[in-house]
Design an enzyme around this catalytic site. Structure first.
Site, PDB file in Angstrom:
ATOM      1  N   ASP A 156      28.474  55.726 -11.551  1.00  0.00           N
ATOM      2  CA  ASP A 156      27.249  55.018 -11.183  1.00  0.00           C
ATOM      3  C   ASP A 156      27.615  53.653 -10.607  1.00  0.00           C
ATOM      4  O   ASP A 156      28.785  53.271 -10.546  1.00  0.00           O
ATOM      5  CB  ASP A 156      26.295  54.879 -12.374  1.00  0.00           C
ATOM      6  CG  ASP A 156      26.958  54.221 -13.580  1.00  0.00           C
ATOM      7  OD1 ASP A 156      27.843  53.367 -13.376  1.00  0.00           O
ATOM      8  OD2 ASP A 156      26.574  54.551 -14.722  1.00  0.00           O
TER       9      ASP A 156
ATOM     10  N   HIS B 126      28.067  60.612  -7.446  1.00  0.00           N
ATOM     11  CA  HIS B 126      27.084  60.039  -8.369  1.00  0.00           C
ATOM     12  C   HIS B 126      26.889  60.896  -9.624  1.00  0.00           C
ATOM     13  O   HIS B 126      26.212  60.478 -10.565  1.00  0.00           O
ATOM     14  CB  HIS B 126      25.742  59.840  -7.658  1.00  0.00           C
ATOM     15  CG  HIS B 126      25.097  58.525  -7.983  1.00  0.00           C
ATOM     16  ND1 HIS B 126      25.207  57.919  -9.222  1.00  0.00           N
ATOM     17  CD2 HIS B 126      24.327  57.681  -7.239  1.00  0.00           C
ATOM     18  CE1 HIS B 126      24.544  56.783  -9.227  1.00  0.00           C
ATOM     19  NE2 HIS B 126      23.996  56.611  -8.031  1.00  0.00           N
TER      20      HIS B 126
END
Length: 433
Positions: A407, A403
């Site tokens: 995304d 992350h």
């Protein structure tokens, strides 16, 4: 007399450390340049440390089972005048042995001579020696399944569990420890010893070097990478029909199987080219977007997991990818994986469906930014357009992402693109040839 250091080599692009599994030499041994000095394991590959010089082993700095960072000193060699004299002695000794053999003279069967004439059998690990002596097993009667016929701890446990110990007992010979312990001179460590049962039916299994290396890499991935997950359901009915039409003739012509996995890797490679951010790594103050699309594939053995790499997967046909899957799997299971086989991976695809799994969340192969789990293809009733039910071949694709790099938007678009490619198997993009 110059003393040179032998360093822990770089055994892969992202490999930062290695564990000394077994020393193949001892102080005083003469070695030529490029001769193997020790077996070393990492989370990605098994390899040997070659000598950078011709000389005499001066000191073993690292112990068996010890993990060292790349560039750390593992041993030292004397490459001065003494080593030159050692070379002369080495040649003279070989000449004497050859002469004795030619005149039907016999050499005393000392440990030293046994080690020289039967080096492969003498290279037993401390754990193997301990089990053999505890159960009175003659290792000369055991067929090893390890690299180059090496006897492994697993070979002995299999004999013990099957009740065949009497067939390979020591008989009247000296114990294995007496015969070869001087060759395996490194100290035995409690962490590698076989641990007896703690209660009825329970066994504490020692952690092998390669299992420890895998564990360390997984811990590093989970500690450093903030994982996020996503799953998408894909209808691969057309793909299943397409592959079924070709698989028999393909096997006859090519000599290896046309697997579903090859189609999935090709679809991923196509999508990675369209979404290059998925093909990136986190590098502290920057993100590196890799140009080459090199797909790491997970190949499991009985007790380990390796990730060889299909280089430039986007440039290969499905036939070419299927061949590489076949060849790399054979290399892994034969214990012949080398550093060039595991270097340069940019994205990992794991065939968890081969075990019957339908949903799983993979741990990212550090330092990559994503791993895709391809689950089992299952026939299920599905509602089609118009409200009709039909039996369709369905598969779940489970994506884990870093992350910091990715995304949900980019990951979702990428995964949806893989889905579109797979659901249109009759298109030229998934042509086998």
């Amino acid at each position: 007399m110059p003393i040179e250091n032998i360093l822990m080599p770089q055994l892969g692009e992202s490999v930062t450390e290695g564990t000394i599994e077994k020393w193949l030499v001892k102080p005083g041994d003469f070695v030529n340049k490029y001769d193997p000095l020790a077996e070393v394991v990492t989370d990605k590959v098994n390899a040997e440390i070659p000598s950078s010089f011709t000389g005499v082993v001066h000191e073993l700095i690292a112990n068996e089972g010890e993990t060292l960072s790349v560039g750390k000193v593992v041993c030292t060699l004397n490459v001065g005048q003494d080593s030159a004299e050692k070379t002369d002695q080495h040649v003279t000794t070989e000449s004497k042995v050859e002469t004795a053999s030619n005149t039907n003279e016999s050499l005393m069967p000392t440990v030293e001579n046994i080690a020289k004439t039967n080096n492969k059998k003498a290279r037993y690990s401390p754990a193997v020696l301990k089990i053999a002596n505890e159960h009175n097993i003659n290792l000369e009667l055991v067929n090893g399944t390890g690299l180059d016929g090496r006897i492994t701890r697993k070979d002995l446990l299999k004999i013990i569990e099957s009740g065949q110990v009497n067939e390979v007992s020591q008989s009247n010979s000296k114990s294995t420890e007496e015969a070869v312990a001087p060759v395996a001179a490194a100290p035995k460590k409690s962490t590698t010893d076989f641990v007896p049962t703690t209660s009825y039916g329970d066994i504490e299994i020692p952690v092998t070097s390669i299992r420890r290396a895998i564990a360390n890499n997984m811990v590093r991935s989970k500690q450093e990478i903030p994982h996020a997950w996503m799953m998408m359901e894909v209808d691969v009915t057309d793909l299943v029909n397409y592959r079924d039409r070709l698989k028999n003739s393909f096997k006859e012509q090519e000599g290896f199987n046309l697997t579903y996995f090859a189609f999935f890797i090709k679809a991923v490679a196509i999508a990675l080219k369209e979404f290059p951010m998925m093909n990136s790594v986190w590098a502290g103050d920057k993100i590196i977007q890799k140009k080459a699309i090199n797909v790491s594939i997970a190949v499991a053995t009985e007790d380990s997991l390796f990730v060889p790499v299909i280089k430039h997967a986007d440039e290969k046909s499905i036939k070419g990818i299927a061949r590489e899957i076949h060849e790399l799997s054979q290399i892994v299971r034969a214990g012949k994986l080398r550093s060039e086989h595991i270097e340069g991976g940019t994205f990992t695809v794991n065939n968890t469906g081969s075990f019957g799994s339908v949903q799983s969340m993979g741990i990212i192969n550090y330092p990559q930014a994503a791993i895709l789990q391809v689950e089992s293809i299952v026939k299920r009733p599905v509602i089609l357009n118009g409200g009709m039910f039909a039996a369709r071949d369905m598969v779940n694709l489970c994506l884990s992402i870093d992350h910091r790099v990715l995304d949900g938007l980019i990951a979702g678009r990428f995964l949806n693109r893989v889905k579109q490619i797979l659901e249109n198997a009759d298109s030229n993009q998934l042509s086998v040839y």
